[in-house]
Design an enzyme around this catalytic site. Structure first.
Site, PDB file in Angstrom:
ATOM      1  CG  ASP A  66     -15.961  24.068 -19.239  1.00 21.91           C
ATOM      2  OD1 ASP A  66     -16.640  23.048 -19.086  1.00 21.91           O
ATOM      3  OD2 ASP A  66     -16.452  25.215 -19.273  1.00 21.91           O
ATOM      4  CD  GLU A 121     -22.354  23.139 -19.461  1.00 16.94           C
ATOM      5  OE1 GLU A 121     -22.766  23.705 -18.428  1.00 16.94           O
ATOM      6  OE2 GLU A 121     -21.460  23.642 -20.171  1.00 16.94           O
ATOM      7  CD  GLU A 122     -19.149  25.265 -22.298  1.00 20.37           C
ATOM      8  OE1 GLU A 122     -19.723  26.301 -21.941  1.00 20.37           O
ATOM      9  OE2 GLU A 122     -18.238  24.716 -21.642  1.00 20.37           O
ATOM     10  CG  ASP A 182     -20.453  21.166 -25.406  1.00 15.57           C
ATOM     11  OD1 ASP A 182     -20.498  20.521 -24.335  1.00 15.57           O
ATOM     12  OD2 ASP A 182     -20.979  22.286 -25.546  1.00 15.57           O
ATOM     13  CG  HIS A 189     -15.449  29.054 -21.672  1.00 19.41           C
ATOM     14  ND1 HIS A 189     -16.767  29.436 -21.700  1.00 19.41           N
ATOM     15  CD2 HIS A 189     -15.437  27.800 -21.164  1.00 19.41           C
ATOM     16  CE1 HIS A 189     -17.514  28.456 -21.210  1.00 19.41           C
ATOM     17  NE2 HIS A 189     -16.726  27.458 -20.866  1.00 19.41           N
TER      18      HIS A 189
END
Ligand SMILES: [Zn+2]
Length: 417
Positions: A146, A180-181, A87, A385
């Site tokens: 990421d 994960e986020e 993700d 991000h």
């Protein structure tokens, strides 16, 4: 392996862009796992690619956890896991990502679009890669390095290893997870199904960085019960829960907030506050590298509750404390060879590794707690991000080669229990 530099260059550049284009943003407001169905789009691509590479045992479960097993080429090694999350952060758009490739970077400002630019004066890390290939966004989305850089670096390493059986390796588990986020992925991760003795997340940032330490984390929800009565006849009777909550919040030490601390200092952070006269609630997160210090901070929050209660007769304060994750260092300490091999794996690529403590948590921290110690390796991703995200191709290549080196260091080397 130096002669294979060109292969890694081509494979990683193509692979990373392909994964980056798939929209996999997770959603903290969803109650399902995965929090967004679209994460399956990338999981299915990876599932098919792993099968095409000849990896015999590939499973994608209903929660979007992908676990694949590549048999070793030597006997006696311990199974190790390589892990990344599919993700991307919900903080910024991850839809219609259009990676831009800058070849032979000239060291100047990189225009992302008419409005936004990457300036090396602001982001000095860029100057490390003059003359190299850099991947940026088009200024409208995040890039998703990421953690699609981590996904690509693992996939390239697996592709390389499966076509080079002469390289000694133990049994490998390749693990791709959702969410994960949002912090939700590990809730439904089948940790018991893992055979790995140790696992490695590939989810860091600066090249050559290794992270084997993170915060120990608690979330404390504080509920204030007041006594509500018409304010016109409230004298001596009313207990105002909203006022209690604001007194509580004002007593949190400002010198121990996230904005006042860095390095190895822990903090309290007020993350939510709401309420009325009858009832109010706030949430505080507690972070510290030292487990005892984290507990002392939780005990201090308990003391504050009694202080506020004392100041508001008729009102009451209750705490609900949840431990979120534990410093992974605790689980790695009995196995110093794990971090030593990571350092060596990076050194073998010609880089000097650096050890950092993460001021946050990782899925690896939660997996460590479940019995599989899981430190973190760099990806090379920068400014994560947001629209200024970028990554240098040589950093991705060295991350992938570090993985290949690490696997070899674990081949046939059975460590102390
Ligand atoms: Zn990440």
């Amino acid at each position: 392996m130096e002669q294979d530099r060109a292969w890694f260059d081509t494979d990683l550049l193509e692979r990373f862009q392909r994964y980056a284009r798939v929209h996999t943003t997770s959603d903290p407001h969803s109650s399902t796992t995965p929090t967004t169905e679209r994460q399956f789009d990338l999981a299915r691509i990876l599932e098919a690619e792993l099968r095409a590479l000849g990896v015999p045992d590939v499973t994608l479960d209903q929660h979007c956890n992908l676990i694949a097993r590549l048999p070793g080429t030597v006997d006696g090694g311990e199974t190790i896991g390589l892990m990344a999350h599919i993700d991307t952060a919900p903080d910024f758009s991850g839809e219609a990502v259009n990676p831009r490739v800058i070849r032979e970077y000239d060291g100047g400002t990189i225009r992302l679009n008419d409005e936004f630019a990457l300036d090396p004066a602001e982001y000095p890390m860029l100057s490390r890669y003059v003359g190299q290939t850099i991947v940026t966004t088009d200024g409208t989305t995040l890039l998703g390095a990421d953690d699609k850089a981590g996904v690509a670096e693992i996939m390239s390493a697996v592709s390389y290893l499966s076509s080079h059986p002469e390289i000694p390796r133990p049994d490998l588990e390749i693990v791709f997870t959702p969410d994960e986020e949002t912090g939700r992925g590990m809730e439904t991760f089948p940790a018991d199904a893992l055979r790995s003795r140790f696992c490695f997340t590939v989810d860091g940032t600066d090249e050559a960085g290794i992270e084997a330490e993170c915060f120990t984390a608690y979330k404390v929800t504080v509920t204030f019960a007041g006594y509500s009565i018409h304010p016109g006849s409230a004298r001596g009777k009313l207990a105002n829960a909203a006022a209690m909550a604001s007194l509580y919040a004002s007593l949190l030490p400002r010198s121990e907030s996230p904005e006042a601390t860095d390095g190895r200092y822990g903090f309290y952070c007020l993350t939510e506050i709401s309420g009325s006269i009858a009832q109010a609630q706030l949430a505080v997160i507690v972070r510290d590298f030292d487990a005892d210090a984290a507990q002392r901070r939780v005990a201090f929050l308990e003391t504050l509750a009694r202080t506020v209660e004392g100041a508001y007769p008729g009102g009451s304060v209750e705490l609900d404390t949840v431990r979120q994750y534990v410093n992974m260092a605790e689980f790695l300490k009995p196995h110093p060879q794990v971090v030593e091999r990571m350092l060596e794996a990076v050194r073998l690529t010609g880089m000097e590794p650096t050890l950092h403590a993460i001021r946050g948590g990782t899925d690896g921290a939660r997996l460590s707690e479940k019995g599989v110690p899981t430190p973190n390796l760099f990806t090379g991703g920068q400014n994560l991000h947001g629209r200024y995200e970028w990554i240098a191709l040589p950093a991705m290549v060295r991350a992938s080669k570090s993985i290949v080196n690490l696997v070899q260091l674990f081949a046939g080397a059975r460590s102390s229990p």
